[in-house]
Design an enzyme around this catalytic site. Structure first.
Site, PDB file in Angstrom:
ATOM      1  N   GLU A   1     -10.766 -55.813 -21.722  1.00 14.16           N
ATOM      2  CA  GLU A   1     -12.060 -55.968 -21.032  1.00 14.16           C
ATOM      3  C   GLU A   1     -13.183 -55.398 -21.900  1.00 14.16           C
ATOM      4  O   GLU A   1     -12.940 -54.516 -22.718  1.00 14.16           O
ATOM      5  CB  GLU A   1     -12.067 -55.163 -19.714  1.00 14.16           C
TER       6      GLU A   1
ATOM      7  N   GLY B   1      -7.735 -48.785 -25.167  1.00 17.72           N
ATOM      8  CA  GLY B   1      -7.442 -48.644 -23.741  1.00 17.72           C
ATOM      9  C   GLY B   1      -8.225 -47.583 -23.007  1.00 17.72           C
ATOM     10  O   GLY B   1      -7.681 -46.919 -22.129  1.00 17.72           O
ATOM     11  N   THR B   2      -9.497 -47.437 -23.349  1.00 14.62           N
ATOM     12  CA  THR B   2     -10.325 -46.511 -22.554  1.00 14.62           C
ATOM     13  C   THR B   2     -11.603 -47.211 -22.100  1.00 14.62           C
ATOM     14  O   THR B   2     -12.199 -47.980 -22.860  1.00 14.62           O
ATOM     15  CB  THR B   2     -10.644 -45.196 -23.315  1.00 14.62           C
TER      16      THR B   2
ATOM     17  N   TYR C   1       0.069 -34.927  -8.324  1.00 13.98           N
ATOM     18  CA  TYR C   1       0.447 -34.701  -9.721  1.00 13.98           C
ATOM     19  C   TYR C   1       1.961 -34.686  -9.908  1.00 13.98           C
ATOM     20  O   TYR C   1       2.464 -35.126 -10.937  1.00 13.98           O
ATOM     21  CB  TYR C   1      -0.218 -33.430 -10.264  1.00 13.98           C
TER      22      TYR C   1
ATOM     23  N   CYS D   1      -4.158 -16.297 -11.639  1.00 12.00           N
ATOM     24  CA  CYS D   1      -4.127 -15.359 -12.790  1.00 12.00           C
ATOM     25  C   CYS D   1      -4.065 -16.083 -14.120  1.00 12.00           C
ATOM     26  O   CYS D   1      -4.131 -15.447 -15.166  1.00 12.00           O
ATOM     27  CB  CYS D   1      -2.969 -14.372 -12.648  1.00 12.00           C
TER      28      CYS D   1
ATOM     29  N   HIS E   1      -7.436 -34.088 -22.140  1.00 10.35           N
ATOM     30  CA  HIS E   1      -7.472 -33.834 -20.696  1.00 10.35           C
ATOM     31  C   HIS E   1      -6.236 -33.095 -20.188  1.00 10.35           C
ATOM     32  O   HIS E   1      -5.957 -33.104 -18.993  1.00 10.35           O
ATOM     33  CB  HIS E   1      -7.685 -35.155 -19.926  1.00 10.35           C
TER      34      HIS E   1
ATOM     35  N   VAL F   1      -2.636 -37.837 -20.059  1.00  7.97           N
ATOM     36  CA  VAL F   1      -1.899 -36.607 -19.731  1.00  7.97           C
ATOM     37  C   VAL F   1      -0.398 -36.876 -19.719  1.00  7.97           C
ATOM     38  O   VAL F   1       0.383 -36.012 -19.352  1.00  7.97           O
ATOM     39  CB  VAL F   1      -2.396 -36.019 -18.384  1.00  7.97           C
TER      40      VAL F   1
HETATM   41  P1  OAD Z   1      -9.693 -45.968 -17.258  1.00 10.43           P
HETATM   42  O1  OAD Z   1      -8.753 -46.244 -16.138  1.00 10.43           O
HETATM   43  O2  OAD Z   1     -11.080 -45.595 -16.940  1.00 10.43           O
HETATM   44  O3  OAD Z   1      -9.807 -47.233 -18.213  1.00 10.43           O
HETATM   45  C1  OAD Z   1      -8.668 -47.887 -18.681  1.00 10.43           C
HETATM   46  C2  OAD Z   1      -9.108 -48.906 -19.712  1.00 10.43           C
HETATM   47  O4  OAD Z   1      -7.928 -49.504 -20.242  1.00 10.43           O
HETATM   48  C3  OAD Z   1      -9.971 -50.046 -19.170  1.00 10.43           C
HETATM   49  O5  OAD Z   1     -11.090 -50.252 -20.039  1.00 10.43           O
HETATM   50  C4  OAD Z   1      -9.039 -51.266 -19.205  1.00 10.43           C
HETATM   51  O6  OAD Z   1      -9.742 -52.479 -19.478  1.00 10.43           O
HETATM   52  C5  OAD Z   1      -8.129 -50.908 -20.362  1.00 10.43           C
HETATM   53  N1  OAD Z   1      -6.791 -51.502 -20.303  1.00 10.43           N
HETATM   54  C6  OAD Z   1      -6.078 -51.892 -19.222  1.00 10.43           C
HETATM   55  N2  OAD Z   1      -4.867 -52.342 -19.587  1.00 10.43           N
HETATM   56  C7  OAD Z   1      -4.809 -52.256 -20.951  1.00 10.43           C
HETATM   57  C8  OAD Z   1      -3.815 -52.551 -21.932  1.00 10.43           C
HETATM   58  N3  OAD Z   1      -2.630 -53.028 -21.591  1.00 10.43           N
HETATM   59  N4  OAD Z   1      -4.103 -52.313 -23.236  1.00 10.43           N
HETATM   60  C9  OAD Z   1      -5.320 -51.802 -23.600  1.00 10.43           C
HETATM   61  N5  OAD Z   1      -6.286 -51.509 -22.713  1.00 10.43           N
HETATM   62  C10 OAD Z   1      -6.046 -51.714 -21.413  1.00 10.43           C
HETATM   63  O7  OAD Z   1      -8.969 -44.865 -18.167  1.00 10.43           O
HETATM   64  P2  OAD Z   1      -9.612 -43.819 -19.186  1.00 10.43           P
HETATM   65  O8  OAD Z   1     -10.737 -44.428 -19.956  1.00 10.43           O
HETATM   66  O9  OAD Z   1      -8.480 -43.240 -19.942  1.00 10.43           O
HETATM   67  O10 OAD Z   1      -9.507 -38.034 -16.608  1.00 10.43           O
HETATM   68  O11 OAD Z   1     -10.173 -42.745 -18.186  1.00 10.43           O
HETATM   69  C11 OAD Z   1     -10.739 -41.584 -18.697  1.00 10.43           C
HETATM   70  C12 OAD Z   1     -10.444 -40.425 -17.812  1.00 10.43           C
HETATM   71  O12 OAD Z   1     -10.862 -40.699 -16.482  1.00 10.43           O
HETATM   72  C13 OAD Z   1      -8.965 -40.108 -17.654  1.00 10.43           C
HETATM   73  O13 OAD Z   1      -8.441 -39.343 -18.710  1.00 10.43           O
HETATM   74  C14 OAD Z   1      -8.953 -39.336 -16.385  1.00 10.43           C
HETATM   75  C15 OAD Z   1      -9.868 -40.198 -15.558  1.00 10.43           C
HETATM   76  O14 OAD Z   1     -10.481 -39.620 -14.523  1.00 10.43           O
HETATM   77  C16 OAD Z   1      -8.881 -36.950 -16.112  1.00 10.43           C
HETATM   78  O15 OAD Z   1      -7.824 -36.986 -15.517  1.00 10.43           O
HETATM   79  C17 OAD Z   1      -9.620 -35.704 -16.366  1.00 10.43           C
END
Ligand code: OAD
Length: 272
Positions: free
Chosen positions: A240, A212-213, A71, A138, A127, A111
């Site tokens: 994607e 982007g998720t 981290y 604590c 998150h 984050v």
């Molecule tokens: P992911 O890494 O799972 O997914 C990233 C997404 O972004 C994918 O669908 C890619 O296709 C897309 N992507 C990549 N480059 C991009 C760009 N330039 N513009 C737009 N999209 C793009 O990330 P999250 O969905 O955020 O949790 O992951 C969710 C959670 O899983 C995170 O917050 C984290 C992780 O474990 C914790 O840390 C608790």
């Protein structure tokens, strides 16, 4: 990558007609700033570990130096990155929406602090944050400065090995627990106030922009469906396909830095 202009036109129309917009962002939002997404391969020393192995309380209890170092490394990396054109477009659009009596609220799984540095206020960091710390025992909040990496340089393997021998600092309140990052780890509850504000925002919005998720992590992945269920349009921006793609009102295949300015701003940089 070019987005079919008909889809972009439809998405722009939905954006123009919406008074209350909610942006739901994930790691892809910051990818073009240089922050790797979670499901990308990890780099360098960290190739040996999966994020799921590092992002749990059990991992922290078993190997505090390793998890703390990961981290610390991520916080320094983010400090060396700049907001991209997508973050900045959201910052401009949020101000313009407010001036017109509407709203654009940002709910993020990220984050990092790139939305804020791009000029947008964040309603909910679902998150947690890389820049907030508390005692693992604590629970007292704590100040800690992770430092900054040199721009574009995340350190050599030797620097990282040295970092791995850095134990987390001892809490100054209870004097025996160690600090931990203010991240929601796998198996932990989301901050209730953040999640309930996000739920209210999506239930009341006209348009949710999902950027982007991968939509693989709950409960954040349920929010676009809650927006659809309340009658809002959902526009997905992602290079994607994701599980949401078929259900979204419009899916734009492209990146955040490329498409958010096109969707939200006109050629002079004003809100379109
Ligand atoms: P992911 O890494 O799972 O997914 C990233 C997404 O972004 C994918 O669908 C890619 O296709 C897309 N992507 C990549 N480059 C991009 C760009 N330039 N513009 C737009 N999209 C793009 O990330 P999250 O969905 O955020 O949790 O992951 C969710 C959670 O899983 C995170 O917050 C984290 C992780 O474990 C914790 O840390 C608790």
């Amino acid at each position: 990558m070019t987005v079919a202009s008909g889809l972009l036109h439809t998405a722009r129309k939905l954006t123009e007609d919406a008074t209350r917009v909610v942006v739901l962002s994930g790691a892809g939002m910051s990818a073009e700033s240089g922050v790797p997404t979670f499901r990308d391969a990890q780099t360098g020393l960290w190739e040996r570990y999966s994020p799921e192995q590092l992002a749990t309380e059990e991992a922290f209890r078993a190997e505090p130096d390793l998890v703390w170092s990961w981290y610390l490394w991520r916080a320094r990396m983010v400090r060396a990155c700049e907001p991209n054109a997508g973050h900045r477009a959201l910052g401009v659009a949020q101000h313009r929406c407010a001036e017109r009596g509407g709203s654009l609220q940002v709910v993020t799984q990220n984050v990092d602090d790139l939305h804020e540095r791009g000029g947008a206020e964040v309603l909910a960091h679902l998150h947690g944050s890389l820049f907030e710390y508390r005692c693992a025992d604590c629970d007292a909040p704590a100040e800690f400065d992770p430092g900054t990496a040199e721009a574009g340089h995340m350190g050599t393997e030797e620097d990282l090995e040295k970092m791995l021998r850095t134990p987390p600092p001892i809490c100054s309140q209870c004097a025996h627990g160690t600090l931990r990052p203010g991240i929601v780890w796998f198996g932990e509850m989301l901050p209730m106030d953040a999640f309930s504000s996000a739920q209210t925002a999506v239930e009341q919005c006209d348009l949710a922009l999902v950027v982007g998720t991968s939509g693989l992590v709950q409960p954040a992945a349920s929010l676009p469906y809650r927006a659809l269920g309340s009658g809002a349009a959902v526009v997905e921006i992602n290079p994607e396909a994701t599980p949401l793609s078929d259900d979204a009102t419009v899916t734009l295949r492209g990146t955040a830095a490329e498409l958010l300015p096109e969707l939200l701003l006109d050629s002079s940089g004003a809100l379109s």
